[in-house]
Design a protein around this motif. Sequence first.
Motif, PDB file in Angstrom:
ATOM      1  N   CYS A  71      -3.307   4.175  -2.294  1.00 48.73           N
ATOM      2  CA  CYS A  71      -4.475   4.070  -1.423  1.00 48.73           C
ATOM      3  C   CYS A  71      -4.789   5.426  -0.820  1.00 48.73           C
ATOM      4  CB  CYS A  71      -4.221   3.069  -0.298  1.00 48.73           C
ATOM      5  SG  CYS A  71      -3.992   1.371  -0.860  1.00 48.73           S
ATOM      6  N   THR A  72      -6.071   5.678  -0.592  1.00 51.14           N
ATOM      7  CA  THR A  72      -6.545   6.920  -0.003  1.00 51.14           C
ATOM      8  C   THR A  72      -7.039   6.655   1.411  1.00 51.14           C
ATOM      9  OG1 THR A  72      -7.265   7.657  -2.186  1.00 51.14           O
ATOM     10  CG2 THR A  72      -8.194   8.808  -0.282  1.00 51.14           C
ATOM     11  N   ALA A 111       0.829  -1.205   0.000  1.00 51.30           N
ATOM     12  CA  ALA A 111       0.000   0.000   0.000  1.00 51.30           C
ATOM     13  C   ALA A 111       0.861   1.251   0.000  1.00 51.30           C
ATOM     14  CB  ALA A 111      -0.908   0.017   1.234  1.00 51.30           C
ATOM     15  N   ILE A 112       0.618   2.119  -0.952  1.00 55.51           N
ATOM     16  CA  ILE A 112       1.260   3.420  -1.006  1.00 55.51           C
ATOM     17  C   ILE A 112       0.231   4.419  -0.489  1.00 55.51           C
ATOM     18  CG2 ILE A 112       2.411   5.122  -2.449  1.00 55.51           C
ATOM     19  CD1 ILE A 112       3.849   2.354  -2.297  1.00 55.51           C
ATOM     20  N   VAL A 113       0.429   4.855   0.756  1.00 54.50           N
ATOM     21  CA  VAL A 113      -0.525   5.731   1.431  1.00 54.50           C
ATOM     22  C   VAL A 113       0.201   6.998   1.863  1.00 54.50           C
ATOM     23  CG1 VAL A 113      -2.173   5.951   3.329  1.00 54.50           C
ATOM     24  CG2 VAL A 113      -1.719   3.682   2.330  1.00 54.50           C
ATOM     25  N   VAL A 161      -8.453   2.362   4.421  1.00 56.58           N
ATOM     26  CA  VAL A 161      -8.107   2.994   3.147  1.00 56.58           C
ATOM     27  C   VAL A 161      -9.003   2.462   2.040  1.00 56.58           C
ATOM     28  CG1 VAL A 161      -5.671   3.350   3.780  1.00 56.58           C
ATOM     29  CG2 VAL A 161      -6.346   1.271   2.546  1.00 56.58           C
ATOM     30  N   ARG A 162      -9.026   3.213   0.946  1.00 54.47           N
ATOM     31  CA  ARG A 162      -9.660   2.756  -0.286  1.00 54.47           C
ATOM     32  C   ARG A 162      -8.545   2.545  -1.298  1.00 54.47           C
ATOM     33  NH1 ARG A 162     -13.170   6.569  -1.215  1.00 54.47           N
ATOM     34  NH2 ARG A 162     -14.809   5.434  -0.157  1.00 54.47           N
ATOM     35  N   SER A 163      -8.514   1.378  -1.897  1.00 55.64           N
ATOM     36  CA  SER A 163      -7.465   1.088  -2.874  1.00 55.64           C
ATOM     37  C   SER A 163      -7.734   1.831  -4.171  1.00 55.64           C
ATOM     38  CB  SER A 163      -7.365  -0.415  -3.135  1.00 55.64           C
ATOM     39  OG  SER A 163      -8.516  -0.862  -3.821  1.00 55.64           O
TER      40      SER A 163
END
Length: 142
Positions: free
Chosen positions: A95-96, A18-20, A70-72
């Motif tokens: 991800c948000t 995940a890139i958050v 998060v939302r992907s």
Amino acid sequence: MSTDRRGSGRPLVPCVGAIVHDARGRLLLVRRRNDPGRGLWSVPGGRVEAGESVAAAVEREVLEETGLRVRSGAVVGRLRIDAGEVVYAVEDLACTLLDPGAPPVAGDDADDVTFADATALAGLSCTPRLVETLRGWGVLPG
């Protein structure tokens, strides 16, 4: 699980990362509790479970490791990690954060969690090639 198409014959394990980023542009990182990479910092992630979509897997992994929802989003990059007897086929997704004010809390496979800016990231012991890979994908913190 399939086998590595590069001819090694080793099992190919589907995984996600995940890139958050938070509102300040900092990158969410976890310090890994288990191998591979025990004690090193990386993005949250792990194995895709049987019957699970990549999107569901990344959302579940972030929640388990950081307590954050998060939302992907889109895939930002793919890589393979040779782990001896298996090869991890990793898809990293943007991800948000759904609750931007919620604090991260280490859980599951993480023994610590943080949002790191560029200066903090430079001082962390990260998993091999993490910083170079994220730089190549254009997703390092500002």
